[in-house]
Design an enzyme around this catalytic site. Structure first.
Site, mmCIF file in Angstrom:
data_model
loop_
_atom_site.group_PDB
_atom_site.id
_atom_site.type_symbol
_atom_site.label_atom_id
_atom_site.label_comp_id
_atom_site.label_asym_id
_atom_site.label_seq_id
_atom_site.Cartn_x
_atom_site.Cartn_y
_atom_site.Cartn_z
ATOM 1 N N GLU A 1 0.716 -1.182 0.163
ATOM 2 C CA GLU A 1 0.093 -0.031 0.012
ATOM 3 C C GLU A 1 0.740 1.335 -0.133
ATOM 4 O OE1 GLU A 1 -3.981 -0.651 2.483
ATOM 5 O OE2 GLU A 1 -2.298 -1.351 3.519
ATOM 6 N N TYR B 1 -16.762 25.644 -0.542
ATOM 7 C CA TYR B 1 -16.691 24.236 -0.800
ATOM 8 C C TYR B 1 -15.351 23.810 -1.181
ATOM 9 C CZ TYR B 1 -21.792 25.089 -1.254
ATOM 10 O OH TYR B 1 -22.997 25.369 -0.906
ATOM 11 N N VAL C 1 -6.766 4.560 8.150
ATOM 12 C CA VAL C 1 -7.801 5.624 7.509
ATOM 13 C C VAL C 1 -8.373 6.169 8.769
ATOM 14 C CG1 VAL C 1 -8.207 4.588 5.468
ATOM 15 C CG2 VAL C 1 -9.453 4.004 7.468
ATOM 16 N N GLU C 2 -8.505 5.805 9.932
ATOM 17 C CA GLU C 2 -8.830 6.577 11.038
ATOM 18 C C GLU C 2 -7.845 7.893 11.484
ATOM 19 O OE1 GLU C 2 -10.031 2.485 11.871
ATOM 20 O OE2 GLU C 2 -8.367 3.350 11.011
ATOM 21 N N LYS D 1 -12.039 3.162 1.504
ATOM 22 C CA LYS D 1 -11.121 2.547 0.804
ATOM 23 C C LYS D 1 -11.702 1.400 -0.202
ATOM 24 C CE LYS D 1 -6.885 1.283 2.685
ATOM 25 N NZ LYS D 1 -5.866 0.420 3.751
#
Length: 120
Positions: free
Chosen positions: A21, A53, A72-73, A99
């Protein structure tokens, strides 16, 4: 509380616990909800009374395409912390990091985490 949504953002990053990864990278999707009072913006038609935005998008882009992390946290926490710190009117935000193609066997659409953080 009113809400601003920026959904379906897609980025390429090098996050994850597996060496592959970090070397090859992968796609990440982010959904962001910012909660704030939008009444003045609606009454005045003034961009200064809301949040842009495009700026929210760039916060997410800079973090996901930036320094690699394992979880990802961690990405979600960094996004939430930056949004709450940078945009004074935002009182709460929800960040979902998806993901679509994690390196795990099986059949699934995606894996994701979602956090909600408030200003203290």
């Amino acid at each position: 509380m009113d809400k601003v949504y920026v959904e379906g953002m897609e980025f390429y990053g090098y996050h994850g616990v597996f060496t592959e990864e970090n070397k090859l990278g992968q796609r990440f999707k982010v959904d962001l909800t910012a909660e704030l009072d939008l009444s003045k913006a609606g009454q005045t038609d003034d961009l200064e009374q809301t949040i842009n935005y495009a700026e929210l998008y760039h916060v997410c882009k800079d973090i996901v395409e930036g320094e690699p992390v394992k979880l990802v946290e961690t990405l979600a926490e960094r996004i939430a912390g930056t949004v709450l710190g940078k945009f004074q009117p935002v009182q709460q935000c929800t960040v979902k990091v998806i993901k679509p193609d994690p390196p795990i066997p099986g059949h699934y659409k995606s894996v994701a985490i979602e956090i909600t953080r408030k200003k203290s």
